[in-house]
Every structure is written in structure tokens, then in C-alpha cells.
Write an enzyme that holds these catalytic residues in place. Structure first.
Site, short mmCIF file in Angstrom:
data_model
loop_
_atom_site.label_atom_id
_atom_site.label_comp_id
_atom_site.label_asym_id
_atom_site.label_seq_id
_atom_site.Cartn_x
_atom_site.Cartn_y
_atom_site.Cartn_z
N LYS A 25 -4.34 9.63 7.31
CA LYS A 25 -3.10 9.85 6.72
C LYS A 25 -3.06 9.97 5.14
CE LYS A 25 1.83 8.49 7.06
NZ LYS A 25 2.80 7.35 7.66
N SER A 69 6.18 9.92 9.68
CA SER A 69 5.44 10.39 8.51
C SER A 69 4.27 10.72 8.92
CB SER A 69 5.73 9.56 7.54
OG SER A 69 5.16 8.51 7.66
N SER A 73 6.80 6.14 12.55
CA SER A 73 5.86 7.34 12.00
C SER A 73 4.60 7.26 12.40
CB SER A 73 5.85 6.69 10.36
OG SER A 73 6.95 7.19 9.56
#
Length: 485
Positions: free
Chosen positions: A80, A155, A179
Site C-alpha cells: 500500500k 483505503s 480499509s
């Protein structure tokens, strides 16, 4: 599946060590899919292919010498965007950080490398990691491979898309409001939100902050629950300072066969509208578990007012996330607070009030959280896990025109506030409970659905154990149509 890039990471690791496939061969298989699919999906937003190819070649040479780098040796991995990787941007989608480059690896990144992973790129996120979509002005929009017009979640949206389409074999995300969990759910892959604070988040920040954030956790996403288990073993454990005085020893699973699990099921609540078909998929699975011998209850609940628990989560979530906004954004919320009618109720009023909590108010809400945490502790004396939805329904269409707090989505034919579905994230995350997400049968719309398996604090191995059993018995990951080979 015919493409090796779609196999689960643990199987790929075995094949590498058995010298059935090479590390370079596997990396190139993932990069071939990156070249084919990423221009449309925009999941991987930064790459260092020269470095990754060099590391894969070194891994092949090490294997030829009989060396073993660890459980992820040679596994192509992306991370990420919010995790530091030396020399790579860490922006969180914030334009002011567009030109920043990390000086060192995050703790989680380093642990993946120490386990032998070949990290070749970073995946897309929303601005401030604060959306169930993944778009920002630096990198653009990530699309869902099951339907390009829909969100991949956020996210960790780029993370889940890269996994679902075989561009990577392993990912790490972070989760404060689902997320990790909602991208896994929206893309048909697996994710694990660990017990709070067992995976260090140093190097997952903007501005060099060292404090561990409230509620937020780091954890893995993968194409199988076994992969999640392996990744958690790699990632979890105290950071350097804490390691001087304690070590992590997660308890063994409470059960290893379906028939021995005590399973509570919660598929709806007055706090949030939840897709009826999605609810039924979970109830159908619960019936199948009961038929296989598990003890199942549809009514068992902790002694908690669920609406109040959601209120506690929203207060603590917004108190933390507002604190990382720039002054100009906080000023907007200060103006909203000043203009708010003291008698106003509802989600917007809750968020506005939470945006500027005094420390005394925060401590009062934190005490209420602790009361709830102990209620969950008592609940899990009688039940091993609780099954629930991850979100209100399957992935929703892209919506970048309206401020997030005012957006709506369609659920059961009616328009509902998008942020209400944070209920299924916050109810468990705010009290430090671990959650494993694994795929359910597809929705009639053809979109993926995920099952959330929640366990007691530090019961990560229990939720993962049931996830593996469900996967083995009822099926798990499948590639999106058009991405099978």
C-alpha cells in the site's frame, strides 16, 4: 486457473523451494499481467522493476546455493502506498507530499523483505486514506475489475485489485474503518484486520509521526486465508523498543474443525441498512456450518447498546482522523461546529462534534469504549467467533462529486448515507477485535461479497482457522471474469 500468477502465495512459495518455478519466472508472470491490466485498473501506481528483477535473480541464485530466505522467498509483492519503501513516494494521496521520498523502509516493509518477498511496487489509496474509494489527484482513480464503473474500496483499494487480478501475490494494507476489509469484500479476495497494535505501524505515516494511531492497524491481504496466516506471522510482533520487554504469543485456534466452533451470527441492525441478499448469503453459510456440526446462534449478542457502540466509534474515529488534517481543513470543521444547532442529531452532527473533542471528552468516550471492550470479552467466553457483513452491500458506483459525509448509496431500493456502513467496521475495530474476511458466493449482480469473521482480542488464529475451514469446504477466491488467464 492456468496462470501461475493467480495461485495463492503459499503454493507458489512451495513450488519455488521445490524448484518447479523460478523467482524471476514468477515475477515476470506478475509483471506481464501488470502490463496487460494495470492501464485500465490503475491499481499499481509506482514501480521499481529494475530493483525487483535484481532481487528475484539474487533469490534464484540463493536457492541454487541451498539458501532459504524465509516463507515469502521469491514471492512478488506490492505494498500500500502509505507504507514507506526506501526511495519510493509516500504521499497518502496528499498533493503536498507528491515529491517526497522515503529514507528508509517501514517496519512492515522490512519484515516482508526479511521473509524473502520481492517488492516491486506500491498500490493506490484515497486522499488521507479516508474513503471507501481509491482516488486522488496525484495518481488518479483505481477501478474495480469486476465492474470498472465501481469502486474497488478503500483505503487499500489498489492492494485488493492487484491481488484479484494476479498482478501481485501478497499485499499489506491498513485498516481504521474497514480499509483492509471492504476492499477484500469488494474484490473477492481475503483480508485480515489484526488485533490492535500487534503489527507495528512505524513507517506508515506522513510527517514522520512515531505514535501508534488509535483504532488503526496494519495487516495482510491475499488470495487465500492460509496466505493471511503466513503473512501475519511475518508482520506481527513488537517493534524494536517494545521487544526489549515483551513478545507476542497469539493463542492457538480455539477449534480446528467446523463441528467444534461456537458461532454467533449478526447480519442486521437498526443502525445500518444492509443488502437483504447479502444477509441471506451469510445466513445460508451459517446453516451449512450448523449442518456440519457447529453450534450456531442467530441471537447471541454482547451486553452492549449497538447504537451507542457505533456512536463511540464515530467519536473516536473522527477525533483521530481530524487530528491529521491540515489547519485549513480543520478550520472548515470548526466553522461547522460553531454553526451546528446544539439540539441537532444524526450522523453529520456526530461527526461535527467529534471533530473538536476536548481531551476530557475524549477520555470519557474512551472509558465507554473500555466498558464495551470488556462486554465483548465476556461475550467471547461463550462464543468463539461472530459472523457479520463487511459493508452494506457489494461495491457501489464511483462517486467523486459529493463530499464523503453527504454521499448516498442504494441499499434495498432506498438511498442510504454511505458512511452509515462504517457500523460493520467500527463495531469491532474500536474495541481492538481481529476480523478475517473471506469470499462468499457472488451476489446476483455478479459482484463479490465477503464474510467477516470476528474473534476475541488476540484471537487472530481462531478467526483465521475458521476462515481456512470455510474456504476449504465452501470455496474461496475466484478471479474476476476476463482475468482468469
Amino acid at each position: 486457473m492456468t496462470d501461475i500468477a493467480l495461485e495463492p502465495a503459499h503454493r507458489l512459495a512451495r513450488r519455488i523451494k521445490a524448484k518447479e518455478i523460478g523467482c524471476t519466472e514468477l515475477l515476470e508472470a506478475c509483471l506481464s499481467r501488470l502490463e496487460r491490466f494495470n492501464p485500465t485498473l490503475n491499481a499499481v501506481i509506482w514501480q521499481d522493476l529494475e530493483q525487483a528483477r535484481s532481487r528475484a535473480q539474487e533469490a534464484d541464485a540463493a536457492l541454487a546455493r541451498g539458501e532459504d530466505w524465509g516463507p515469502l522467498m521469491g514471492i512478488p509483492t506490492t505494498i500500500k502506498e502509505s507504507y514507506d519503501f526506501a526511495g519510493a513516494p509516500t504521499t497518502w494521496g496528499i498533493p503536498a507530499y507528491a515529491d517526497t521520498r522515503a529514507a528508509a523502509h517501514s517496519v512492515a516493509t522490512q519484515r516482508l523483505l526479511d521473509a524473502g518477498a520481492v517488492i516491486y511496487g506500491k498500490t493506490n489509496v484515497p486522499l488521507y486514506l479516508s474513503d471507501w474509494q481509491s482516488y486522488n489527484t496525484i495518481y488518479g482513480t483505481t477501478n474495480n475489475p469486476w465492474d470498472l464503473s465501481r469502486t474497488p474500496g478503500g483505503s487499500s483499494g489498489g492492494s485488493a485489485v492487484a491481488l484479484a487480478t494476479g498482478m501481485t501475490a501478497m499485499e499489506i494494507g491498513s485498516d481504521i474503518g474497514a480499509s483492509i476489509r471492504n476492499p477484500a469484500h469488494y474484490n473477492g479476495v481475503c483480508g485480515h484486520k489484526p488485533t490492535h497494535n500487534i503489527v507495528p505501524l512505524r513507517g506508515h505515516t506522513t510527517g514522520g509521526s512515531l505514535s501508534h494511531p488509535d483504532i488503526s492497524v496494519g495487516g495482510p491481504l491475499a488470495r487465500s486465508v492460509t496466505d493471511l496466516e503466513i503473512a501475519l506471522d511475518v508482520l506481527a510482533g513488537p517493534d524494536e523498543i517494545e521487544a526489549a520487554g515483551w513478545r507476542l504469543e497469539l493463542p492457538a485456534p480455539r477449534a480446528t474443525a467446523i463441528k467444534d466452533f461456537r458461532v454467533a451470527v449478526m447480519v442486521d441492525d437498526a443502525c445500518v441498512a444492509t443488502d437483504r441478499e447479502y444477509q441471506q448469503k451469510i445466513l445460508d453459510l451459517a446453516k451449512a456450518l450448523e449442518k456440519a456440526g457447529a453450534t450456531v446462534s442467530l441471537t447471541a449478542r454482547p451486553e452492549i447498546d449497538m447504537a451507542r457502540a457505533f456512536w463511540v466509534y464515530i467519536r473516536l474515529l473522527r477525533a483521530f482522523t481530524m487530528g491529521r488534517l491540515p489547519d485549513e481543513d480543520r478550520a472548515i470543521w470548526a466553522q461547522r461546529l460553531a454553526a451546528l444547532d446544539p439540539s441537532a442529531e444524526g450522523r453529520f452532527a456526530d461527526v461535527v462534534r467529534a471533530s473538536h473533542l476536548s481531551h476530557k471528552d475524549w477520555l470519557d468516550v474512551h472509558e465507554e469504549r473500555e466498558q464495551h471492550r470488556w462486554a465483548w470479552h465476556r461475550f467471547f467466553q461463550d462464543w468463539d467467533v461472530l459472523l457479520s457483513p463487511v459493508a452494506a452491500g457489494p461495491a457501489f458506483p464511483h462517486d467523486q462529486e459529493v463530499e464523503r459525509i453527504f454521499r448516498t448509496i442504494e441499499v434495498n431500493g432506498a438511498q442510504e448515507n454511505t458512511t452509515d456502513q462504517l457500523f460493520w467496521a467500527g463495531l469491532f475495530g474500536v474495541v481492538s477485535l481481529p476480523s478475517t474476511v473471506c469470499p462468499l458466493p457472488l451476489h446476483s449482480s455478479g459482484l463479490p461479497l465477503g464474510l467477516q469473521i470476528v474473534g476475541p482480542q488476540f484471537g487472530d488464529r481462531t478467526t483465521l482457522a475458521l476462515g481456512k475451514l470455510i474456504e476449504a469446504t465452501f470455496g474461496g477466491y475466484r478471479p474476476p471474469p476476463g482475468y482468469e488467464g
